[in-house]
Design an enzyme around this catalytic site. Structure first.
Site, PDB file in Angstrom:
ATOM      1  N   ILE A 244     -14.817  42.079  17.538  1.00 15.54           N
ATOM      2  CA  ILE A 244     -15.875  41.100  17.803  1.00 15.54           C
ATOM      3  C   ILE A 244     -15.393  39.805  17.164  1.00 15.54           C
ATOM      4  O   ILE A 244     -15.377  39.677  15.947  1.00 15.54           O
ATOM      5  CB  ILE A 244     -17.223  41.538  17.203  1.00 15.54           C
ATOM      6  CG1 ILE A 244     -17.720  42.805  17.889  1.00 15.54           C
ATOM      7  CG2 ILE A 244     -18.260  40.420  17.354  1.00 15.54           C
ATOM      8  CD1 ILE A 244     -19.048  43.304  17.364  1.00 15.54           C
ATOM      9  N   PRO A 245     -14.939  38.844  17.978  1.00 17.26           N
ATOM     10  CA  PRO A 245     -14.128  37.730  17.457  1.00 17.26           C
ATOM     11  C   PRO A 245     -14.932  36.594  16.827  1.00 17.26           C
ATOM     12  O   PRO A 245     -14.937  35.465  17.324  1.00 17.26           O
ATOM     13  CB  PRO A 245     -13.385  37.261  18.706  1.00 17.26           C
ATOM     14  CG  PRO A 245     -14.345  37.526  19.818  1.00 17.26           C
ATOM     15  CD  PRO A 245     -15.065  38.797  19.445  1.00 17.26           C
ATOM     16  N   CYS A 246     -15.569  36.865  15.697  1.00 13.75           N
ATOM     17  CA  CYS A 246     -16.311  35.800  15.014  1.00 13.75           C
ATOM     18  C   CYS A 246     -15.370  34.714  14.498  1.00 13.75           C
ATOM     19  O   CYS A 246     -15.811  33.597  14.201  1.00 13.75           O
ATOM     20  CB  CYS A 246     -17.158  36.375  13.882  1.00 13.75           C
ATOM     21  SG  CYS A 246     -16.261  37.365  12.678  1.00 13.75           S
ATOM     22  N   HIS A 247     -14.067  35.014  14.416  1.00  9.98           N
ATOM     23  CA  HIS A 247     -13.113  34.008  13.956  1.00  9.98           C
ATOM     24  C   HIS A 247     -12.934  32.883  14.977  1.00  9.98           C
ATOM     25  O   HIS A 247     -12.359  31.841  14.654  1.00  9.98           O
ATOM     26  CB  HIS A 247     -11.755  34.661  13.661  1.00  9.98           C
ATOM     27  CG  HIS A 247     -11.144  35.355  14.846  1.00  9.98           C
ATOM     28  ND1 HIS A 247     -11.528  36.624  15.234  1.00  9.98           N
ATOM     29  CD2 HIS A 247     -10.199  34.957  15.732  1.00  9.98           C
ATOM     30  CE1 HIS A 247     -10.825  36.989  16.302  1.00  9.98           C
ATOM     31  NE2 HIS A 247     -10.016  35.993  16.621  1.00  9.98           N
TER      32      HIS A 247
END
Length: 282
Positions: A244-247
């Site tokens: 889950i690419p919160c970056h």
């Protein structure tokens, strides 16, 4: 694993140094000196780690790169363009990650009676603790050491039964860190979160790899421009790093903003994905 962790720390330190000094474009020799390596050794290590030279990689992780994505490319959250894939034969993991919420009882009781299998693994961005239930991956966090990682898992699921085990689902997820996105097997996530958090995490999966969005754009996609702070909090609670690419969410002005597992790691991920996108477009 210890050597890989040391290598990542050196790369992360180098990236952090460049972000703080990018306006004067530090030389390869200067950056190598900061991490106590010869320019030749640093160049080779960095290229092996990232797949591109330090000079090109660090261009992607600069503030100017972030501004380019946000302003010139006009990146949108739900863009269905070709940017959602990195090759003609592979499919970006965003397209086959599915989220299943835990039941209200499991959420309320901290995973009581859940059987959770976990293991530790090395990645290009440091060691991780990955864990899953019979329904899917429920936890993936970076950890400096195994006791720290296990403590974080126990805190998230205080009522669960934890056991160390190698699982096929873990290996499929870990393949993302090796650029192996050709598998047709779906990655299933079994997550503990509020309805709002789950919606935010689902929205993050729509940001294409190698692209960025902002907290403000996410809020607009929810039809509530004033919700940036609440969305930022939900992003900070993301239980599954990288997948889950919160970056990929930064501040509107191009600054990286916060990151639960450290700004240098966030910068490294942004640059790594940008380099892959550059390879596709070349």
């Amino acid at each position: 694993m210890e050597q890989e962790q040391l290598n990542f720390q050196r790369i992360a330190t180098a990236i952090d140094y460049v972000r703080n000094n990018f306006k004067r474009q530090p030389s390869l020799e200067e950056i190598a000196e900061v991490v106590h390596l010869s320019p030749f050794h640093f160049q080779r290590m960095f290229t092996e780690w990232a797949g591109v030279s330090p000079k090109k990689f660090l261009q992607y992780t600069s503030v100017e790169y972030a501004k380019h994505l946000l302003k010139e490319r006009q990146v949108t959250l739900f863009d269905a363009a070709e940017a959602t894939g990195l090759s003609g034969t592979g499919r970006l993991h965003d397209l086959f990650v599915t989220i299943e919420a835990m039941t209200p009882g499991e959420y309320k009781n901290g995973g009581e009676n859940l059987q959770i299998s976990y293991e530790f693994a090395a990645t290009p961005f440091g060691m991780i603790c990955i864990a899953s239930t019979e329904k899917g991956i429920c936890h993936l966090e970076f950890a400096d050491d195994e006791p720290e990682g296990l403590a974080a898992l126990s805190k998230r699921f205080p009522g669960a039964h934890l056991k160390s085990a190698n699982m096929n689902g873990h290996q499929t997820a870990l393949a993302f860190f090796q650029r192996d996105w050709n598998s047709e097997e779906k990655i299933r996530l079994h997550l503990k979160g509020t309805e709002f958090q789950l919606k935010v995490w689902q929205a993050l999966l729509q940001i294409p790899s190698g692209n960025l969005s902002s907290y403000g754009k996410l809020a607009e996609s929810f039809g509530n421009p004033g919700a940036s702070r609440a969305i930022g909090t939900a992003i900070g609670d993301n239980p599954v790093a990288f997948i889950i690419p919160c970056h990929r969410v930064i501040q509107s002005g191009g600054q990286p903003g916060g990151y639960h597992w450290g700004i240098p790691r966030k910068n490294a991920m942004i640059g790594w994905e940008a380099a892959l996108l550059e390879e596709k477009e070349a």
